[in-house]
Design an enzyme around this catalytic site. Sequence first.
Site, PDB file in Angstrom:
ATOM      1  N   ASN A   6       0.852  -1.189   0.000  1.00 17.14           N
ATOM      2  CA  ASN A   6       0.000   0.000   0.000  1.00 17.14           C
ATOM      3  C   ASN A   6       0.891   1.244   0.000  1.00 17.14           C
ATOM      4  O   ASN A   6       1.677   1.458   0.927  1.00 17.14           O
ATOM      5  CB  ASN A   6      -0.908  -0.031   1.238  1.00 17.14           C
ATOM      6  CG  ASN A   6      -1.840   1.159   1.291  1.00 17.14           C
ATOM      7  OD1 ASN A   6      -1.428   2.288   1.057  1.00 17.14           O
ATOM      8  ND2 ASN A   6      -3.093   0.923   1.612  1.00 17.14           N
ATOM      9  N   HIS A  42      -5.771   3.510  -1.698  1.00 21.03           N
ATOM     10  CA  HIS A  42      -7.111   3.864  -1.224  1.00 21.03           C
ATOM     11  C   HIS A  42      -7.428   5.285  -1.679  1.00 21.03           C
ATOM     12  O   HIS A  42      -6.847   6.242  -1.165  1.00 21.03           O
ATOM     13  CB  HIS A  42      -7.122   3.755   0.308  1.00 21.03           C
ATOM     14  CG  HIS A  42      -8.452   3.991   0.939  1.00 21.03           C
ATOM     15  ND1 HIS A  42      -8.641   3.875   2.291  1.00 21.03           N
ATOM     16  CD2 HIS A  42      -9.662   4.336   0.421  1.00 21.03           C
ATOM     17  CE1 HIS A  42      -9.920   4.126   2.583  1.00 21.03           C
ATOM     18  NE2 HIS A  42     -10.548   4.426   1.465  1.00 21.03           N
ATOM     19  N   ARG A  48      -7.237  12.540   1.002  1.00 23.64           N
ATOM     20  CA  ARG A  48      -6.161  12.995   1.899  1.00 23.64           C
ATOM     21  C   ARG A  48      -4.789  12.490   1.477  1.00 23.64           C
ATOM     22  O   ARG A  48      -3.791  13.058   1.865  1.00 23.64           O
ATOM     23  CB  ARG A  48      -6.462  12.644   3.349  1.00 23.64           C
ATOM     24  CG  ARG A  48      -6.292  11.208   3.707  1.00 23.64           C
ATOM     25  CD  ARG A  48      -6.332  11.021   5.199  1.00 23.64           C
ATOM     26  NE  ARG A  48      -7.624  11.362   5.772  1.00 23.64           N
ATOM     27  CZ  ARG A  48      -8.144  10.741   6.834  1.00 23.64           C
ATOM     28  NH1 ARG A  48      -7.468   9.787   7.428  1.00 23.64           N
ATOM     29  NH2 ARG A  48      -9.312  11.076   7.311  1.00 23.64           N
ATOM     30  N   THR A 100      -8.435   3.516   8.327  1.00 24.20           N
ATOM     31  CA  THR A 100      -9.627   2.675   8.400  1.00 24.20           C
ATOM     32  C   THR A 100      -9.678   2.014   9.783  1.00 24.20           C
ATOM     33  O   THR A 100      -8.714   1.413  10.229  1.00 24.20           O
ATOM     34  CB  THR A 100      -9.561   1.591   7.306  1.00 24.20           C
ATOM     35  OG1 THR A 100      -9.158   2.221   6.094  1.00 24.20           O
ATOM     36  CG2 THR A 100     -10.905   0.938   7.102  1.00 24.20           C
ATOM     37  N   HIS A 189      -3.869  -4.623   7.685  1.00 25.54           N
ATOM     38  CA  HIS A 189      -4.097  -3.447   8.531  1.00 25.54           C
ATOM     39  C   HIS A 189      -3.311  -3.563   9.831  1.00 25.54           C
ATOM     40  O   HIS A 189      -3.524  -4.476  10.612  1.00 25.54           O
ATOM     41  CB  HIS A 189      -5.570  -3.183   8.838  1.00 25.54           C
ATOM     42  CG  HIS A 189      -5.809  -1.722   9.081  1.00 25.54           C
ATOM     43  ND1 HIS A 189      -5.509  -1.114  10.280  1.00 25.54           N
ATOM     44  CD2 HIS A 189      -6.234  -0.739   8.257  1.00 25.54           C
ATOM     45  CE1 HIS A 189      -5.768   0.170  10.182  1.00 25.54           C
ATOM     46  NE2 HIS A 189      -6.203   0.432   8.969  1.00 25.54           N
TER      47      HIS A 189
HETATM   48  N1  PXP Z   1      -5.922  -3.131   4.156  1.00 20.23           N
HETATM   49  C1  PXP Z   1      -6.903  -2.186   4.210  1.00 20.23           C
HETATM   50  C2  PXP Z   1      -8.291  -2.565   3.824  1.00 20.23           C
HETATM   51  C3  PXP Z   1      -6.618  -0.863   4.585  1.00 20.23           C
HETATM   52  O1  PXP Z   1      -7.595   0.053   4.640  1.00 20.23           O
HETATM   53  C4  PXP Z   1      -5.277  -0.525   4.881  1.00 20.23           C
HETATM   54  C5  PXP Z   1      -4.932   0.887   5.210  1.00 20.23           C
HETATM   55  O2  PXP Z   1      -5.187   1.707   4.116  1.00 20.23           O
HETATM   56  C6  PXP Z   1      -4.297  -1.534   4.794  1.00 20.23           C
HETATM   57  C7  PXP Z   1      -4.656  -2.825   4.458  1.00 20.23           C
HETATM   58  C8  PXP Z   1      -2.869  -1.260   5.098  1.00 20.23           C
HETATM   59  O3  PXP Z   1      -2.763  -0.947   6.452  1.00 20.23           O
HETATM   60  P1  PXP Z   1      -1.375  -0.465   7.042  1.00 20.23           P
HETATM   61  O4  PXP Z   1      -1.035   0.834   6.394  1.00 20.23           O
HETATM   62  O5  PXP Z   1      -1.656  -0.349   8.503  1.00 20.23           O
HETATM   63  O6  PXP Z   1      -0.372  -1.543   6.704  1.00 20.23           O
END
Ligand code: PXP
Length: 237
Positions: A6, A42, A48, A100, A189
Amino acid sequence: MKLGVNIDHVATIRNARMTNEPEPIYAALLAQEAMADGITTHLRTDRRHIQDRDLYQIKEIIKIKLNLEMSLNREIVDIALDVVPDQATLVPENRQELTTEGGIDVIKEFDRIKDVAEELKAKDIFVSLFVDPDIKQIDASKKSGAQAVELHTGNYANAKKGDISMELERLKKAAEYAKSIGLEVYAGHGLTYENVKPVAAIKEITELNIGHTIIAKSVFVGLKEAIRLMKQLINEA
Ligand code: PXP
Protein backbone atom coordinates in the site's frame (compact mmCIF):
# COMPACT_ATOMS: atom_id res chain seq x y z
CA MET A 1 1.87 -15.78 0.30
CA LYS A 2 1.53 -12.68 -1.84
CA LEU A 3 2.34 -9.15 -0.77
CA GLY A 4 0.35 -6.11 -1.84
CA VAL A 5 2.19 -2.91 -1.01
CA ASN A 6 0.00 0.00 0.00
CA ILE A 7 1.67 3.20 -1.23
CA ASP A 8 -0.82 5.73 0.16
CA HIS A 9 1.65 7.24 2.58
CA VAL A 10 4.04 8.20 -0.19
CA ALA A 11 1.25 10.56 -1.20
CA THR A 12 0.83 11.64 2.43
CA ILE A 13 4.43 12.89 2.44
CA ARG A 14 3.99 14.66 -0.89
CA ASN A 15 0.74 16.28 0.17
CA ALA A 16 2.33 17.59 3.38
CA ARG A 17 3.99 20.22 1.16
CA MET A 18 1.57 20.18 -1.79
CA THR A 19 4.52 19.61 -4.11
CA ASN A 20 5.25 16.90 -6.65
CA GLU A 21 7.61 14.76 -4.59
CA PRO A 22 7.64 11.93 -3.77
CA GLU A 23 5.37 10.70 -6.57
CA PRO A 24 3.29 7.57 -5.79
CA ILE A 25 3.78 6.28 -9.35
CA TYR A 26 7.53 6.17 -8.71
CA ALA A 27 6.89 4.13 -5.54
CA ALA A 28 4.61 1.79 -7.47
CA LEU A 29 7.31 1.22 -10.10
CA LEU A 30 9.95 0.54 -7.45
CA ALA A 31 7.59 -1.86 -5.65
CA GLN A 32 7.06 -3.70 -8.94
CA GLU A 33 10.83 -3.94 -9.41
CA ALA A 34 11.15 -5.24 -5.84
CA MET A 35 8.80 -8.12 -6.78
CA ALA A 36 5.78 -6.94 -4.85
CA ASP A 37 2.79 -8.92 -6.07
CA GLY A 38 0.49 -5.95 -6.18
CA ILE A 39 -0.06 -2.27 -5.49
CA THR A 40 -2.80 -1.34 -3.08
CA THR A 41 -4.11 2.18 -2.83
CA HIS A 42 -7.11 3.86 -1.22
CA LEU A 43 -8.77 6.74 -3.07
CA ARG A 44 -10.59 8.37 -0.18
CA THR A 45 -13.53 10.70 -0.63
CA ASP A 46 -11.51 13.38 1.22
CA ARG A 47 -8.49 12.72 -1.07
CA ARG A 48 -6.16 12.99 1.90
CA HIS A 49 -3.43 11.00 0.23
CA ILE A 50 -3.86 9.41 -3.21
CA GLN A 51 -5.32 11.73 -5.85
CA ASP A 52 -7.30 10.72 -8.94
CA ARG A 53 -4.30 11.46 -11.15
CA ASP A 54 -2.12 9.05 -9.12
CA LEU A 55 -4.64 6.27 -9.54
CA TYR A 56 -4.92 6.72 -13.32
CA GLN A 57 -1.12 6.82 -13.65
CA ILE A 58 -0.69 3.65 -11.60
CA LYS A 59 -3.34 1.84 -13.61
CA GLU A 60 -1.72 2.89 -16.89
CA ILE A 61 1.87 2.06 -16.04
CA ILE A 62 1.94 -0.78 -13.50
CA LYS A 63 1.80 -4.39 -14.71
CA ILE A 64 1.29 -6.13 -11.36
CA LYS A 65 -2.13 -6.36 -9.69
CA LEU A 66 -3.81 -3.09 -8.79
CA ASN A 67 -6.06 -3.35 -5.74
CA LEU A 68 -8.19 -0.26 -5.16
CA GLU A 69 -9.49 0.19 -1.64
CA MET A 70 -12.71 2.16 -1.83
CA SER A 71 -15.82 3.15 0.04
CA LEU A 72 -19.37 2.77 -1.27
CA ASN A 73 -19.50 6.47 -2.15
CA ARG A 74 -21.10 6.96 -5.61
CA GLU A 75 -18.36 9.26 -6.94
CA ILE A 76 -15.67 6.75 -5.95
CA VAL A 77 -17.60 3.81 -7.40
CA ASP A 78 -17.87 5.69 -10.72
CA ILE A 79 -14.11 6.32 -10.71
CA ALA A 80 -13.47 2.63 -10.00
CA LEU A 81 -15.71 1.66 -12.92
CA ASP A 82 -13.73 4.03 -15.14
CA VAL A 83 -10.25 3.01 -13.94
CA VAL A 84 -11.06 -0.74 -13.82
CA PRO A 85 -8.48 -1.95 -11.26
CA ASP A 86 -7.85 -5.69 -11.10
CA GLN A 87 -9.48 -5.77 -7.70
CA ALA A 88 -11.65 -3.52 -5.56
CA THR A 89 -11.64 -3.86 -1.78
CA LEU A 90 -14.70 -2.27 -0.21
CA VAL A 91 -13.87 -0.53 3.07
CA PRO A 92 -15.76 1.69 5.51
CA GLU A 93 -14.73 5.33 5.64
CA ASN A 94 -15.30 7.91 8.36
CA ARG A 95 -14.20 11.49 7.94
CA GLN A 96 -12.51 11.87 11.32
CA GLU A 97 -10.56 8.60 11.33
CA LEU A 98 -6.75 8.51 11.15
CA THR A 99 -6.98 5.32 9.11
CA THR A 100 -9.63 2.67 8.40
CA GLU A 101 -10.87 1.72 11.86
CA GLY A 102 -12.55 -1.62 11.33
CA GLY A 103 -14.17 -3.87 8.80
CA ILE A 104 -17.14 -2.83 6.72
CA ASP A 105 -20.48 -3.85 8.31
CA VAL A 106 -21.68 -6.17 5.56
CA ILE A 107 -24.89 -7.00 7.41
CA LYS A 108 -25.91 -3.37 7.82
CA GLU A 109 -24.79 -2.28 4.33
CA PHE A 110 -25.82 -5.50 2.60
CA ASP A 111 -28.04 -4.10 -0.18
CA ARG A 112 -25.61 -1.35 -1.15
CA ILE A 113 -22.62 -3.73 -1.09
CA LYS A 114 -24.49 -6.26 -3.24
CA ASP A 115 -25.36 -3.57 -5.81
CA VAL A 116 -21.81 -2.16 -5.93
CA ALA A 117 -20.30 -5.66 -6.11
CA GLU A 118 -22.54 -6.41 -9.09
CA GLU A 119 -21.50 -3.22 -10.88
CA LEU A 120 -17.81 -3.92 -10.27
CA LYS A 121 -18.00 -7.57 -11.29
CA ALA A 122 -19.81 -6.60 -14.51
CA LYS A 123 -16.54 -4.80 -15.40
CA ASP A 124 -14.49 -7.88 -14.46
CA ILE A 125 -13.21 -6.27 -11.29
CA PHE A 126 -12.56 -8.88 -8.59
CA VAL A 127 -14.45 -7.89 -5.44
CA SER A 128 -13.07 -8.23 -1.93
CA LEU A 129 -14.63 -6.96 1.31
CA PHE A 130 -12.53 -5.73 4.22
CA VAL A 131 -14.22 -7.38 7.21
CA ASP A 132 -13.62 -8.11 10.87
CA PRO A 133 -12.74 -11.77 11.53
CA ASP A 134 -16.37 -12.57 12.32
CA ILE A 135 -18.30 -15.54 10.93
CA LYS A 136 -21.54 -13.57 10.44
CA GLN A 137 -19.72 -10.88 8.44
CA ILE A 138 -18.01 -13.53 6.34
CA ASP A 139 -21.32 -15.28 5.64
CA ALA A 140 -22.90 -11.99 4.60
CA SER A 141 -19.86 -11.29 2.38
CA LYS A 142 -20.38 -14.52 0.49
CA LYS A 143 -24.11 -13.82 0.10
CA SER A 144 -23.39 -10.31 -1.20
CA GLY A 145 -21.53 -11.75 -4.17
CA ALA A 146 -18.03 -10.83 -3.02
CA GLN A 147 -15.29 -13.15 -4.23
CA ALA A 148 -12.86 -12.55 -1.37
CA VAL A 149 -12.56 -11.14 2.12
CA GLU A 150 -9.64 -9.23 3.54
CA LEU A 151 -9.58 -9.96 7.26
CA HIS A 152 -9.01 -6.89 9.39
CA THR A 153 -5.88 -7.53 11.45
CA GLY A 154 -6.08 -4.26 13.41
CA ASN A 155 -7.33 -5.84 16.65
CA TYR A 156 -4.54 -8.41 16.48
CA ALA A 157 -1.97 -5.67 15.79
CA ASN A 158 -3.21 -3.51 18.67
CA ALA A 159 -3.81 -6.33 21.16
CA LYS A 160 -2.13 -6.23 24.57
CA LYS A 161 0.28 -9.09 25.22
CA GLY A 162 -2.28 -11.33 26.96
CA ASP A 163 -4.83 -10.98 24.14
CA ILE A 164 -2.58 -11.58 21.12
CA SER A 165 -3.11 -15.34 20.94
CA MET A 166 -6.90 -14.91 21.22
CA GLU A 167 -6.93 -12.39 18.35
CA LEU A 168 -4.71 -14.68 16.28
CA GLU A 169 -7.09 -17.57 16.93
CA ARG A 170 -10.02 -15.42 15.73
CA LEU A 171 -8.12 -14.70 12.52
CA LYS A 172 -7.34 -18.40 12.01
CA LYS A 173 -10.95 -19.49 12.55
CA ALA A 174 -12.24 -16.74 10.27
CA ALA A 175 -9.72 -17.64 7.56
CA GLU A 176 -10.62 -21.33 7.72
CA TYR A 177 -14.32 -20.54 7.55
CA ALA A 178 -14.02 -18.06 4.68
CA LYS A 179 -12.01 -20.53 2.64
CA SER A 180 -14.46 -23.34 3.42
CA ILE A 181 -17.34 -21.37 1.88
CA GLY A 182 -15.35 -20.60 -1.26
CA LEU A 183 -13.93 -17.15 -0.62
CA GLU A 184 -10.35 -16.08 -1.30
CA VAL A 185 -8.81 -14.92 1.98
CA TYR A 186 -6.54 -11.92 2.40
CA ALA A 187 -5.52 -9.96 5.49
CA GLY A 188 -4.13 -6.60 6.45
CA HIS A 189 -4.10 -3.45 8.53
CA GLY A 190 -1.61 -2.57 11.24
CA LEU A 191 0.79 -5.36 10.29
CA THR A 192 4.45 -4.60 11.00
CA TYR A 193 7.86 -6.26 10.66
CA GLU A 194 7.41 -7.38 14.29
CA ASN A 195 3.92 -8.88 14.15
CA VAL A 196 3.54 -10.13 10.56
CA LYS A 197 4.88 -13.68 10.88
CA PRO A 198 2.04 -15.38 12.82
CA VAL A 199 -0.50 -13.97 10.34
CA ALA A 200 1.63 -14.94 7.35
CA ALA A 201 1.69 -18.49 8.78
CA ILE A 202 -2.10 -18.89 8.47
CA LYS A 203 -2.27 -21.14 5.44
CA GLU A 204 -5.73 -20.11 4.20
CA ILE A 205 -4.56 -16.51 3.80
CA THR A 206 -3.04 -16.00 0.36
CA GLU A 207 -2.24 -12.29 0.37
CA LEU A 208 -1.28 -9.57 2.85
CA ASN A 209 -1.80 -5.87 2.21
CA ILE A 210 0.75 -3.81 4.08
CA GLY A 211 1.43 -0.09 3.91
CA HIS A 212 2.48 2.12 6.77
CA THR A 213 5.28 -0.01 8.20
CA ILE A 214 6.88 -0.53 4.76
CA ILE A 215 6.78 3.17 3.86
CA ALA A 216 8.09 4.03 7.35
CA LYS A 217 11.04 1.65 6.97
CA SER A 218 11.72 2.87 3.45
CA VAL A 219 12.61 6.31 4.82
CA PHE A 220 15.73 4.72 6.29
CA VAL A 221 16.55 1.78 4.01
CA GLY A 222 14.83 2.63 0.73
CA LEU A 223 11.60 1.18 -0.61
CA LYS A 224 13.06 -1.80 -2.45
CA GLU A 225 14.97 -2.95 0.63
CA ALA A 226 11.93 -2.38 2.86
CA ILE A 227 9.85 -4.61 0.56
CA ARG A 228 12.60 -7.24 0.37
CA LEU A 229 12.76 -7.43 4.17
CA MET A 230 8.99 -7.81 4.46
CA LYS A 231 8.90 -10.50 1.77
CA GLN A 232 11.67 -12.36 3.58
CA LEU A 233 9.68 -12.40 6.85
CA ILE A 234 6.53 -13.55 5.06
CA ASN A 235 8.40 -16.33 3.29
CA GLU A 236 10.02 -17.50 6.53
CA ALA A 237 6.63 -17.80 8.31
N1 PXP B 1 -5.92 -3.13 4.16
C1 PXP B 1 -6.90 -2.19 4.21
C2 PXP B 1 -8.29 -2.56 3.82
C3 PXP B 1 -6.62 -0.86 4.58
O1 PXP B 1 -7.60 0.05 4.64
C4 PXP B 1 -5.28 -0.53 4.88
C5 PXP B 1 -4.93 0.89 5.21
O2 PXP B 1 -5.19 1.71 4.12
C6 PXP B 1 -4.30 -1.53 4.79
C7 PXP B 1 -4.66 -2.82 4.46
C8 PXP B 1 -2.87 -1.26 5.10
O3 PXP B 1 -2.76 -0.95 6.45
P1 PXP B 1 -1.38 -0.46 7.04
O4 PXP B 1 -1.04 0.83 6.39
O5 PXP B 1 -1.66 -0.35 8.50
O6 PXP B 1 -0.37 -1.54 6.70
